[in-house]
Scaffold this active site. Structure first.
Site, PDB file in Angstrom:
ATOM      1  N   GLY A 106       0.829  -1.197   0.000  1.00 55.92           N
ATOM      2  CA  GLY A 106       0.000   0.000   0.000  1.00 55.92           C
ATOM      3  C   GLY A 106       0.859   1.241   0.000  1.00 55.92           C
TER       4      GLY A 106
ATOM      5  N   GLY B 229       0.040   2.549   7.587  1.00 57.45           N
ATOM      6  CA  GLY B 229       0.136   1.750   8.800  1.00 57.45           C
ATOM      7  C   GLY B 229       0.755   0.381   8.607  1.00 57.45           C
ATOM      8  N   LYS B 230       1.496   0.195   7.541  1.00 54.46           N
ATOM      9  CA  LYS B 230       2.106  -1.119   7.304  1.00 54.46           C
ATOM     10  C   LYS B 230       3.102  -1.460   8.413  1.00 54.46           C
ATOM     11  CE  LYS B 230       3.631   0.082   3.187  1.00 54.46           C
ATOM     12  NZ  LYS B 230       3.113   1.459   3.124  1.00 54.46           N
TER      13      LYS B 230
ATOM     14  N   GLY C 283       2.450   5.500   4.743  1.00 56.65           N
ATOM     15  CA  GLY C 283       1.661   6.080   5.822  1.00 56.65           C
ATOM     16  C   GLY C 283       0.321   5.436   6.070  1.00 56.65           C
TER      17      GLY C 283
ATOM     18  N   SER D 186      -3.729   3.858 -17.550  1.00 57.11           N
ATOM     19  CA  SER D 186      -5.113   3.591 -17.943  1.00 57.11           C
ATOM     20  C   SER D 186      -5.789   4.893 -18.342  1.00 57.11           C
ATOM     21  CB  SER D 186      -5.901   2.953 -16.800  1.00 57.11           C
ATOM     22  OG  SER D 186      -5.157   1.969 -16.200  1.00 57.11           O
TER      23      SER D 186
ATOM     24  N   LYS E 228      -8.173   4.565  -6.816  1.00 56.10           N
ATOM     25  CA  LYS E 228      -8.560   5.638  -7.725  1.00 56.10           C
ATOM     26  C   LYS E 228      -9.813   6.350  -7.234  1.00 56.10           C
ATOM     27  CE  LYS E 228      -6.385   3.709 -11.807  1.00 56.10           C
ATOM     28  NZ  LYS E 228      -6.572   2.980 -13.049  1.00 56.10           N
TER      29      LYS E 228
HETATM   30  P1  ADP Z   1       3.748   2.773   6.447  1.00 62.66           P
HETATM   31  O1  ADP Z   1       4.642   1.771   7.061  1.00 62.66           O
HETATM   32  O2  ADP Z   1       2.591   2.163   5.735  1.00 62.66           O
HETATM   33  O3  ADP Z   1       4.419   3.749   5.582  1.00 62.66           O
HETATM   34  P2  ADP Z   1       3.376   3.635   9.137  1.00 62.66           P
HETATM   35  O4  ADP Z   1       3.121   2.313   9.716  1.00 62.66           O
HETATM   36  O5  ADP Z   1       4.705   4.234   9.356  1.00 62.66           O
HETATM   37  O6  ADP Z   1       3.069   3.609   7.599  1.00 62.66           O
HETATM   38  O7  ADP Z   1       2.248   4.622   9.616  1.00 62.66           O
HETATM   39  C1  ADP Z   1       2.429   6.002   9.759  1.00 62.66           C
HETATM   40  C2  ADP Z   1       1.713   6.474  11.003  1.00 62.66           C
HETATM   41  O8  ADP Z   1       0.322   6.394  10.827  1.00 62.66           O
HETATM   42  C3  ADP Z   1       2.039   5.646  12.213  1.00 62.66           C
HETATM   43  O9  ADP Z   1       2.197   6.483  13.310  1.00 62.66           O
HETATM   44  C4  ADP Z   1       0.817   4.766  12.381  1.00 62.66           C
HETATM   45  O10 ADP Z   1       0.616   4.403  13.705  1.00 62.66           O
HETATM   46  C5  ADP Z   1      -0.261   5.653  11.851  1.00 62.66           C
HETATM   47  N1  ADP Z   1      -1.383   4.894  11.307  1.00 62.66           N
HETATM   48  C6  ADP Z   1      -1.508   4.425  10.067  1.00 62.66           C
HETATM   49  N2  ADP Z   1      -2.656   3.756   9.898  1.00 62.66           N
HETATM   50  C7  ADP Z   1      -3.295   3.803  11.066  1.00 62.66           C
HETATM   51  C8  ADP Z   1      -4.554   3.280  11.542  1.00 62.66           C
HETATM   52  N3  ADP Z   1      -5.375   2.599  10.742  1.00 62.66           N
HETATM   53  N4  ADP Z   1      -4.870   3.513  12.807  1.00 62.66           N
HETATM   54  C9  ADP Z   1      -4.052   4.203  13.603  1.00 62.66           C
HETATM   55  N5  ADP Z   1      -2.884   4.728  13.242  1.00 62.66           N
HETATM   56  C10 ADP Z   1      -2.499   4.533  11.991  1.00 62.66           C
END
Ligand code: ADP
Length: 823
Positions: A364, A369-370, A367, A697, A740
């Protein structure tokens, strides 16, 4: 060496003289040497000579092994000698003392039956009349000979001295030849040289050779000697060092001190027998090395690494599903499907002791949350968590380590992570697995494959460690922004979980429930002191960030927190005032954002723009999630060329060609003159920088923009679309629909046209996304034109004429042909 007496001369040559054939020796004039004679024929000859005039001819036989040589087996040139005395030996042999007189040539054999009797003559020129040239050569030869003696100590000193003292060049040459020429052929050849100068040259050449060989030999000997001395010295010093260490109680025997400690640690580390043996062997080596030597440091580092990676320490897995659910909910908002999938994974793990299951791969935009999901999984299971990024890794050695022979070599990142984790079963997160590339330094992907593959990772081989390391208890999770650059064999081993991005509503909830409290706490504030309302949060989401995830949102919130903290710190001087201030609710609405975050960064595009001819909005799927793609087209007088600017890929060019072909196929219906495309240039520009990765696309959008520009009919600015186009104008299915649509929602689009084939994918799209949009599945371009153009082709524009006139004049549509109505 006795100088020869005056030769009997040619007179002697008249009478036949006895001859002794010599084995293995060539006699020279001036030589004084005993000769042992055993063959009866030779004894007879010797006795005859002794009883007559004590003169005998000595000539070498060609083959020394021959017992009874015939005249042809004897060299023609020999040396006449005089017999000093003869002595009968008890075994019947005779020892004769001979003095070489002069070179002679055997002119004929008189008798060769019971003894050899020969006629001979002095060798022409053999009178040893040295020329001046020979004299000067003599000097050179003498110097060389002295040098030779120095190098070659086998020659007894007095003999050498005698030879050096000989004044007569001829005798000198013969004497030197007698000592330095060893091979029979060489000696014979020299004997056959009558001329003194030639002989002198010959020995000079020979001496030079010998000296050179001698010098090389001496150099070699010296080198060998030096090396022997060094190793002896090293051995001696090491022995001494051992003795000293033993005295100090540091020696291996004492098992005290550093080495003893290392040995104990190795034995306690829980290594496999093979690894333990390797570590102990290395320790033995280390003990032998001088401390602080480069080699010693390398060896010491290696042992430290073997001790630092975990061999038996591990954490106990908590596979309580309810507990895991609680933790996932605690850390993340929404993501229900993802969470369910993770719980299923843990459940299976609980049932199967050692799961050789697939590796999770979170895909994905940034940011979403991965990483934090990975952390939650580790937390839920009670495992250690380490992560490293694979972005830009090209060198296999980064994964698998450098061989120890390299200076500064280290293990690869996997083993480094194991050290960092300190347990043999951590969760290791490999970020950006889609950014691994390979070049001449090997293929990191294949090394990764070996690490990740449950079939083979129980014996992972790191180049530095050199011993197999068991990674089978590690839980690997990978993350990627997009799938298509992940090497296929890696992708096959992974279970992909998509995390598409959030709607504004979800972002608001995440901000409110998670990000805000996290940041407030980190900045030492309280919920009251920083009571930001929903309006303000939404404004940050819409006007200060434009992203699929929430990373920038979190950053902006952090930025507000910092400023609020600073305000409070500046305006309160006492502790009491501070705590009172922290408890006072200070609300923060959208109007205050300018003070904290400055002017808005993203304006609502739609509100500002207007419907324009030649400008259409597409939807693209990029690594950063979905995004909108404005396509501008203008028509210029020209020669049928395409001008493409902005970040357009090859695929986009092909889409543009296809769109043009479609328009040409409809030219009659659109009322465009035949061959119109040859009189114009079409300029297509895509202003925004987002480079779509999976093919934009954008076929439908391009065709719409071009048609709109050609027909001079504006496109509705609140309509966006996605889909490729066939030459006949059919809409083709696309990927990334969720992303999208999210992007369309973010940009304030009202109506989205999607290919009919993608209609079933709508089930996957969250309802709150669909609610805000009018989503219309379309089959072909005609439907697109009908919906997206502000008025149908052929209908008269009601408003005043839109801009761009120049081409319009020439391309003013001819009277529309009567044709089938446009759908
Ligand atoms: P990624 O690894 O996808 O780039 P991160 O895991 O670093 O993203 O997430 C960035 C920030 O957003 C972190 O502080 C994370 O805790 C927060 N975050 C992302 N998705 C969520 C969610 N669904 N609920 C709570 N916090 C989230």
């Amino acid at each position: 060496m006795t100088p020869p007496k005056k030769a009997p001369g040619n007179k002697a040559a008249q009478t036949a003289s006895p001859l002794l054939p010599l084995r293995d020796i060539v006699f020279y004039p001036g030589m004084n040497a005993p000769l042992f004679v055993g063959r009866p024929k030779s004894i007879k000859a010797l006795e005859k000579a002794f009883s007559e005039n004590k003169s005998v001819v000595l000539a070498a036989q060609k083959d020394a092994m021959m017992n009874d040589p015939a005249p042809k087996d004897i060299y023609q040139i020999g040396c006449r000698a005089e017999i000093g005395q003869i002595l009968k030996m008890p075994d019947g042999a005779v020892k004769a003392l001979l003095t070489g007189m002069e070179r002679v040539r055997i002119t004929g054999f008189v008798n060769s039956g019971e003894m050899f009797l020969v006629n001979y003559a002095n060798l022409a020129g053999g009178a040893a009349q040295a020329s001046t040239a020979a004299h000067s050569l003599h000097k050179i030869a003498r110097t060389l000979f002295q040098k030779y003696i120095k190098l070659n100590r086998r020659l007894p000193g007095d003999a050498a001295g005698q030879i050096t003292g000989i004044e007569d060049p001829s005798q000198f040459a013969d004497a030197v030849a007698a000592t330095i020429m060893l091979a029979l052929e060489d000696r014979q050849e020299f004997l056959e040289m009558a001329d003194v100068k030639t002989r002198m040259e010959k020995i000079i050449e020979k001496l030079q050779n010998e000296i050179e060989v001698g010098q090389i030999e001496r150099r070699l000997q010296n080198r060998v000697k030096r090396q022997m001395e060094k190793s002896q010295r090293d051995y001696y010093l090491t022995e001494q060092m051992k003795a000293i260490q033993k005295e100090l109680g540091k020696g291996p025997e004492g098992e005290k001190g550093e080495f003893g400690e290392l040995r104990r640690r190795i034995l306690a580390a829980g290594m496999s027998t093979e690894v333990e043996a390797k570590a102990l062997k290395e320790l033995d080596r280390l003990e032998q090395m001088p401390p602080l030597s480069a080699e010693g440091t390398v060896s010491r580092n290696y042992i430290d690494w073997l001790l630092d990676v975990p061999w038996k320490q591990g954490t106990k897995d908590n596979l309580d599903i309810a507990h895991a659910r609680k933790i996932l909910a605690e850390d993340h908002y929404g993501l229900e499907k993802v969470k369910e999938r993770i719980l299923e994974y843990l459940a299976v793990r609980k049932l199967v002791e050692r799961m050789k299951g697939p590796i999770l791969c979170f895909v994905g935009p940034p940011g979403v949350g991965k990483t934090s999901l990975g952390k939650s999984i580790a937390r839920a299971m009670g495992r250690k968590f380490v992560r490293f990024s694979l972005g830009g890794v090209r060198d296999e050695a980064e994964i698998r380590g450098h061989r120890r022979t390299y200076i500064g070599a280290l293990p690869g990142r996997i083993i480094q992570s194991m050290k960092k984790a300190g347990t043999k079963n951590p969760v290791i997160m490999l970020d950006e697995i889609d950014k691994v590339s390979s070049d001449f330094r090997g293929d990191p992907a294949s090394a990764l494959l070996e690490a990740l593959d449950p079939e083979q990772n129980s014996a992972f081989n790191d180049h530095y460690l050199e011993v197999d390391y068991d990674l089978s208890e590690v839980m690997f999770i990978t993350t990627a922004n997009s799938l298509h650059t992940i090497p296929r064999p890696l992708l096959d081993r992974m279970e992909v979980i998509h995390i598409p991005g959030y709607t504004d509503g979800e972002k608001l909830a995440i901000a409110r429930k998670y990000l805000l409290s996290k940041q407030v706490k980190e900045h030492g504030l309280t919920e009251q002191a920083m009571a930001i309302n929903d309006g303000a949060l939404l404004k940050i989401i819409q006007n200060y960030t434009r992203e699929a995830g929430v990373r920038n949102l979190e950053r902006e919130i952090a930025s507000i927190c910092r400023k609020v903290a600073r305000d409070i710190a500046e305006t309160t001087s006492t502790k009491k005032a501070l705590s009172a201030r922290m408890k006072t609710k200070t609300s923060l609405g959208p109007e205050k954002l300018v003070d904290y975050l400055g002017e808005v960064k993203f304006k609502d595009d739609l509100a500002e723009s207007r419907d324009e001819a030649g400008v259409a909005t597409g939807l693209a799927w990029t690594e950063l999630g979905g995004s909108i793609l404005k396509i501008e087209t203008s028509i210029l007088a020209g020669k049928g060329q395409f001008i493409l600017t902005g970040k357009l890929g090859e695929v986009m060019k092909e889409s543009a060609q296809a769109a043009l072909s479609f328009i040409r196929s409809r030219s009659k219906r659109f009322g465009l003159p035949g061959g119109f495309q040859n009189k114009i240039d079409i300029h297509i520009h895509i202003p925004e920088g987002a480079t779509p990765k999976e093919g934009p696309s954008a076929g439908l959008t391009l065709a719409l923009a071009m048609t709109s520009a050609l027909m001079n009919i504006p496109v509705r600015r609140d309509v966006a679309m996605t889909g490729e186009i066939t030459l006949r104008g059919h809409a083709l299915a696309i990927g990334g629909l969720r992303e999208k649509l999210l992007a369309a929602g973010r940009a304030g689009i009202k109506t989205v046209l999607i290919p009919k084939e993608n209609e079933t994918d709508l089930a996957e799209v969250p309802d709150n996304v669909k609610e805000k949009l009018t989503i219309i599945p379309v089959r072909n371009m005609d439907e697109v034109l009908k919906i997206a153009l502000v008025h149908p082709i052929g209908a008269r524009a009601k408003k005043k004429a839109p801009p761009h006139k120049p081409v319009r004049k020439r391309l003013r549509p001819q009277r529309p042909q009567p044709g089938p109505p446009l759908n």
